[in-house]
Design a protein around this motif. Structure first.
Motif, PDB file in Angstrom:
ATOM      1  N   GLY A  81      -4.293  -3.167   6.001  1.00  0.00           N
ATOM      2  CA  GLY A  81      -4.409  -2.164   4.999  1.00  0.00           C
ATOM      3  C   GLY A  81      -3.516  -0.914   4.912  1.00  0.00           C
ATOM      4  N   LEU A  82      -3.240  -0.453   6.125  1.00  0.00           N
ATOM      5  CA  LEU A  82      -2.338   0.625   6.238  1.00  0.00           C
ATOM      6  C   LEU A  82      -0.872   0.362   5.952  1.00  0.00           C
ATOM      7  CD1 LEU A  82      -1.852   3.797   7.041  1.00  0.00           C
ATOM      8  CD2 LEU A  82      -1.687   2.852   9.411  1.00  0.00           C
ATOM      9  N   ALA A  83      -0.578  -0.900   5.943  1.00  0.00           N
ATOM     10  CA  ALA A  83       0.972  -1.401   5.734  1.00  0.00           C
ATOM     11  C   ALA A  83       0.742  -1.426   4.148  1.00  0.00           C
ATOM     12  CB  ALA A  83       0.925  -2.907   6.273  1.00  0.00           C
ATOM     13  N   SER A  84      -0.087  -1.914   3.654  1.00  0.00           N
ATOM     14  CA  SER A  84      -0.196  -1.882   2.128  1.00  0.00           C
ATOM     15  C   SER A  84      -0.185  -0.681   1.613  1.00  0.00           C
ATOM     16  CB  SER A  84      -1.557  -2.663   1.664  1.00  0.00           C
ATOM     17  OG  SER A  84      -1.519  -2.493   0.216  1.00  0.00           O
ATOM     18  N   MET A  85      -0.747   0.571   2.073  1.00  0.00           N
ATOM     19  CA  MET A  85      -0.511   2.023   1.577  1.00  0.00           C
ATOM     20  C   MET A  85       1.138   2.517   1.838  1.00  0.00           C
ATOM     21  SD  MET A  85      -3.300   2.616   0.155  1.00  0.00           S
ATOM     22  CE  MET A  85      -3.495   0.853  -0.042  1.00  0.00           C
ATOM     23  N   VAL A  86       1.399   2.101   2.907  1.00  0.00           N
ATOM     24  CA  VAL A  86       2.940   2.350   3.346  1.00  0.00           C
ATOM     25  C   VAL A  86       4.047   1.826   2.135  1.00  0.00           C
ATOM     26  CG1 VAL A  86       4.942   2.227   4.718  1.00  0.00           C
ATOM     27  CG2 VAL A  86       2.569   3.006   5.810  1.00  0.00           C
ATOM     28  N   ARG A  87       3.579   0.533   1.721  1.00  0.00           N
ATOM     29  CA  ARG A  87       4.367  -0.298   0.841  1.00  0.00           C
ATOM     30  C   ARG A  87       4.150   0.559  -0.550  1.00  0.00           C
ATOM     31  NH1 ARG A  87       2.379  -6.003  -1.157  1.00  0.00           N
ATOM     32  NH2 ARG A  87       0.729  -4.556  -2.117  1.00  0.00           N
ATOM     33  N   GLU A  88       3.082   1.119  -0.857  1.00  0.00           N
ATOM     34  CA  GLU A  88       2.871   2.000  -2.026  1.00  0.00           C
ATOM     35  C   GLU A  88       3.501   3.254  -2.147  1.00  0.00           C
ATOM     36  OE1 GLU A  88      -0.746   3.597  -5.001  1.00  0.00           O
ATOM     37  OE2 GLU A  88      -1.039   2.352  -3.222  1.00  0.00           O
ATOM     38  N   VAL A  89       3.579   3.889  -1.245  1.00  0.00           N
ATOM     39  CA  VAL A  89       3.968   5.129  -1.178  1.00  0.00           C
ATOM     40  C   VAL A  89       5.463   5.244  -0.553  1.00  0.00           C
ATOM     41  CG1 VAL A  89       3.657   7.540  -0.015  1.00  0.00           C
ATOM     42  CG2 VAL A  89       1.731   6.238  -0.421  1.00  0.00           C
TER      43      VAL A  89
END
Length: 493
Positions: free
Chosen positions: A260-268
């Motif tokens: 999930g954290l990797a997904s947020m990094v991908r967004e930001v």
């Protein structure tokens, strides 16, 4: 100490804003369904985590996204670097949209429901290109001083014209696509760029000229998706649909958290990469207070992550459960009441709306109240979702309903005070983010699947569109009433 006190204030405000959602859940579960969810503590934990996420997110925006965005726009104007400003606008729009989680979710649903005729990745590229190009147009509008109402009226006239000829299978998806292109990271950055430009150019008004970029980002993807859908349904073939992948790590809590954290990094990350490239490579200027900016971006990332985790732990499961309970009961009045209340409650907790409301109040102190704007927008979203649910329940072509709503907007655009138009259309775009989209999409598809005679692709999509257009109507009407009954607030010549 100052930052801790500010975080505590933001956390307290966030919890107050989340109370309406908790109240809706408690009233329906205890008063109507007379049941207790299996894990009531999950709801409490989710609300607390969401509150922490919102507080971190808003504080991080003030440290990083807002000052960096405004400063970049100011540097572009001061150096006359229009050749860099326009590519910057396109890059920000494309990078932010292509990785938008809400857009990915809607595109995947569209590919699945259409039997592969609509390609999810192609749909995302079409929308991302639309957003990139329209940000170029929006930047030119601020630079040239073009009236926003002319662009919006002309653009929505094209949207409505295409609706007449577009296949019915694509219309609801097209209008929804406009609402999911703006997320809680992109909206503040785009708004900061617009406000930075308006503050840097002589003769521009932060309120009338600084807002409007988000509105254009909502409008143009509707045109792009309708054109894409027209081509697909006239000349394209259905492609095989891959079954959804199973989550092999669902039982592994640590793996799930890291994923999930990797997904947020991908967004930001795409937004950060574009900003840093133009700051260091194109402008060849160092960031002012780089450590503070870095901490701010980290807070935005952690806040967004905590926000989504809290939603998944507490709010999404209870929202889906309540939607299923309402559909099983088959009570139209209860479904409409739920749509009305959950629309209001989720909008009051929307982080992007909190951020833009504060920026609008700062741009026009004494004329605009952030709290009043949030209340008006929340009422608009509530009415829009309830209206969309009513359409699914009673039937009728989606395009007739949505065209009527936008026709009302176009008429009001001629009557509204000029200073409110750009902000009103922007606010319509910030109401459909990570809080609202998943709940509303699930409710629409679930209703269309449950009600006899409805088509999931034609009728299941469209709620997001109503949740975007009704707030525009609400804000314009609110501004007209203020102008009518508060002479001291009238626009100065």
């Amino acid at each position: 100490m100052e930052h801790l006190l500010r975080f505590a204030r933001e956390f307290s405000k966030a919890l107050k804003n989340l109370l309406p959602i908790v109240a809706v859940v408690v009233v329906f579960q205890a008063g109507i369904f007379r049941t207790v969810p299996d894990n009531p503590m999950d709801l409490l934990a989710g609300v607390l985590i969401v509150g922490v996420g919102i507080a971190l997110f808003l504080h991080g925006l003030d440290l990083s996204v807002f000052p960096v965005g405004k400063n970049l726009a100011n540097q572009f104007v001061r150096r006359g670097a229009l050749g860099l400003l326009l590519p910057f606008g396109f890059a920000i729009g494309f990078a932010a949209s292509i990785a938008e989680p809400a857009l990915i979710a809607v595109a995947d649903q569209a590919q699945l429901v259409s039997g592969g005729r609509i390609n999810g990745f192609t749909l995302r590229v079409v929308i991302a290109l639309s957003v990139g190009l329209v940000l170029v147009l929006g930047v030119l509008r601020v630079l040239r001083g073009w009236a926003i109402h002319k662009l919006l009226i002309g653009g929505y006239a094209a949207v409505l014209g295409l609706t007449y000829v577009a296949p019915p299978e694509i219309v609801g998806l097209a209008y929804d696509s406009g609402g999911v292109t703006t997320n809680i990271v992109t909206v503040p950055l785009i708004a900061a760029i617009g406000l930075g430009l308006a503050n840097s150019i002589r003769g521009r008004s932060p309120l009338a000229d600084g807002f409007g970029l988000v509105a254009l980002c909502v409008m143009v993807p509707m045109i792009g998706v309708q054109l894409y859908g027209t081509w697909v349904y006239n000349f394209g073939d259905a492609a095989p649909v891959q079954p959804p992948a199973t989550d092999a790590g669902a039982a592994d809590w640590v793996f799930g958290m890291l994923l999930g954290l990797a997904s947020m990094v991908r967004e930001v990350l795409p937004n950060v990469a574009v900003v840093l490239f133009f700051q260091y490579v194109a402008l060849r200027r160092k960031l002012a207070h780089p450590m503070r900016v870095a901490v701010g971006f980290l807070m935005v990332l952690l806040g967004l992550y905590a926000f989504v985790v809290g939603l998944k732990i507490g709010l999404f499961p209870i929202g889906r459960l309540m939607a299923e309970q309402l559909i099983e009961r088959g009570a139209p009045a209860l479904i409409l009441l739920f749509a009305l209340l959950i629309g209001f409650a989720t909008t009051m907790a929307e982080p992007a709306l909190l951020a833009i409301g504060a920026q609008a109040q700062e741009a026009a102190p004494g004329r605009i109240s952030a709290l009043a704007l949030r209340l008006v927008v929340a009422v608009g979203v509530a009415l829009g979702i309830a209206f969309g649910v009513y359409r699914i329940l009673v039937g009728g072509p989606f395009h007739y309903y949505i065209m009527t709503a936008y026709a009302v907007v176009l008429v009001l655009a001629f009557l509204a005070p000029s200073y409110i138009l750009a902000l009103a259309f922007d606010l319509g775009g910030v109401t459909t983010s990570e809080v609202t989209v998943p709940l509303v999409t699930a409710l629409g598809i679930g209703l269309a699947d449950a009600v006899e005679g409805r088509d999931v692709l034609i009728d299941g999509f469209g709620l997001i569109a109503f949740a975007s257009v009704f707030p525009v109507i609400a804000v314009i009407v609110y501004a007209m009433l203020v102008e009518r009954f508060s002479p001291l607030r009238k626009e100065q010549p």
